[in-house]
Design a protein around this motif. Structure first.
Motif, PDB file in Angstrom:
ATOM      1  N   SER A  60       0.854  -1.176   0.000  1.00 25.95           N
ATOM      2  CA  SER A  60       0.000   0.000   0.000  1.00 25.95           C
ATOM      3  C   SER A  60       0.886   1.221   0.000  1.00 25.95           C
ATOM      4  O   SER A  60       1.955   1.222   0.577  1.00 25.95           O
ATOM      5  N   ARG A  61       0.445   2.281  -0.632  1.00 28.60           N
ATOM      6  CA  ARG A  61       1.293   3.441  -0.793  1.00 28.60           C
ATOM      7  C   ARG A  61       0.579   4.688  -0.330  1.00 28.60           C
ATOM      8  O   ARG A  61      -0.591   4.861  -0.547  1.00 28.60           O
ATOM      9  N   HIS A  62       1.344   5.562   0.257  1.00 30.70           N
ATOM     10  CA  HIS A  62       0.750   6.803   0.765  1.00 30.70           C
ATOM     11  C   HIS A  62       1.756   7.920   0.611  1.00 30.70           C
ATOM     12  O   HIS A  62       2.818   7.879   1.214  1.00 30.70           O
TER      13      HIS A  62
ATOM     14  N   ARG B 252      -3.639   1.424   0.202  1.00 33.15           N
ATOM     15  CA  ARG B 252      -4.398   2.347  -0.390  1.00 33.15           C
ATOM     16  C   ARG B 252      -4.566   2.011  -1.763  1.00 33.15           C
ATOM     17  O   ARG B 252      -3.851   2.234  -2.642  1.00 33.15           O
TER      18      ARG B 252
ATOM     19  N   THR C 108       3.522  11.258   1.314  1.00 34.68           N
ATOM     20  CA  THR C 108       3.567  12.235   2.398  1.00 34.68           C
ATOM     21  C   THR C 108       4.293  13.466   1.899  1.00 34.68           C
ATOM     22  O   THR C 108       5.397  13.395   1.409  1.00 34.68           O
TER      23      THR C 108
ATOM     24  N   ASP D 165       3.598   5.092   0.525  1.00 35.33           N
ATOM     25  CA  ASP D 165       3.769   4.983   1.969  1.00 35.33           C
ATOM     26  C   ASP D 165       5.269   4.887   2.241  1.00 35.33           C
ATOM     27  O   ASP D 165       5.860   3.816   2.181  1.00 35.33           O
TER      28      ASP D 165
END
Length: 301
Positions: A2-4, A35, A6, A66
């Motif tokens: 999952s990647r987010h 995500r 920032t 992420d």
């Protein structure tokens, strides 16, 4: 994974990353007297159906990243059971990542904090550092002189004075100790300190920031290890200390480097090393991994 993505303007939004390194030496050690991806819009809608709703407008197709997860993945083969924590912040993009949030002994990295507190005191009193204070400051940062750190801690009002200065500097998880090398801190707080030293949104004046940064850029050649391995033009301070109770080393490194055209703040903390050299090797590997993960992200915009 999952990647987010920032993207934060300051460390207050940075998730902390802690890497414990233990290191020691008479000069650098403590004075121990003490995500899912964004929905691919409506491509899943029925094909050739006049009644199918149009794709949802304004939804990005770019996957989020992420960085904390990527950093953890990058550190997995390096840590190998070591107690380590790291935090990193790209000052241009506001991109940050962290691994671990435990508190560790500062060893001699606290000397940057002590000098920042002294400079705040001088600012409050409307004066420059006197001759003795300057001599202590230069020896404390450039040579990591322990006696100088002890004397300046007295000038700023001991551990209570350091805690008060840290509150002004935005540090939230650092607790000073009379035996200053045993001050407790987190990697995230050390990046906050680096922001106060390097950034413009700081209680420290421009002259104070320039002075502290200048000294951190002049540490002796045999102490220029650590985060300097992750980039060029490093300004840094390292700490190393063998614990008398275990014989194992704390090894820490904090600083600012240039990488990929970006200015990056990095703090690596570690403990439990059999030797100082083993701690240094781990700290450098972790710093490289942290800067690499953060630098790989293109800022949103």
């Amino acid at each position: 994974m999952s990647r987010h993505r920032t993207r934060r303007p300051a460390l207050s939004g940075l998730v902390t990353a802690a890497v414990v390194l233990l290191a020691g030496s008479a000069a650098g050690g403590a004075y121990l007297v003490g995500r899912p991806p964004d929905d691919a819009a409506a491509s899943v809608a029925a094909v050739s159906s006049a009644s199918s709703p149009p794709a949802e407008a304004g939804r990005s197709e770019e996957p989020e990243v992420d960085l904390d997860a990527e950093l953890a993945d990058a550190l997995a083969p390096l840590a190998d059971g070591a107690d380590v924590s790291v935090a990193v912040l790209d000052t241009e993009s506001g991109t940050g990542a962290a691994y671990g949030d435990e508190a560790y002994d500062t060893a001699s990295i606290v000397k940057v904090d002590i000098l920042a507190a002294l400079l705040l005191l001088a600012q409050d009193e409307g004066r420059e550092l006197n001759g003795a204070e300057q001599a202590y400051a230069e020896a404390m940062i450039r040579r990591s002189d322990n006696t100088s750190a002890t004397e300046l801690l007295k000038v700023i009002g001991g551990e209570e004075g350091l805690d008060a200065a840290n509150e002004r500097l935005g540090l939230t998880t650092t607790r000073a100790a009379h035996a200053w090398g045993l001050t407790q801190t987190t990697a995230a707080d050390q990046v906050r300190l680096l922001e106060a030293v390097s950034g413009t949104d700081s209680e420290l004046s421009a002259a104070s920031r320039a002075y502290l940064t200048e000294l951190m850029g002049q540490v002796e050649a045999d102490q220029r290890w650590g985060v300097s391995a992750a980039g060029s033009d490093a300004v840094l301070k390292n700490g190393w200390m063998p614990r008398t109770t275990t014989g194992l080393w704390d090894v820490n490194s904090i600083g600012r480097v240039e990488s990929g055209g970006h200015t990056v703040l990095v703090a690596v903390l570690s403990r439990g090393h059999a030797t100082k050299e083993a701690g240094i090797a781990l700290v450098e590997s972790v710093a490289k991994a942290a800067v690499g993960v953060t630098g790989a992200v293109t800022p949103a915009g």
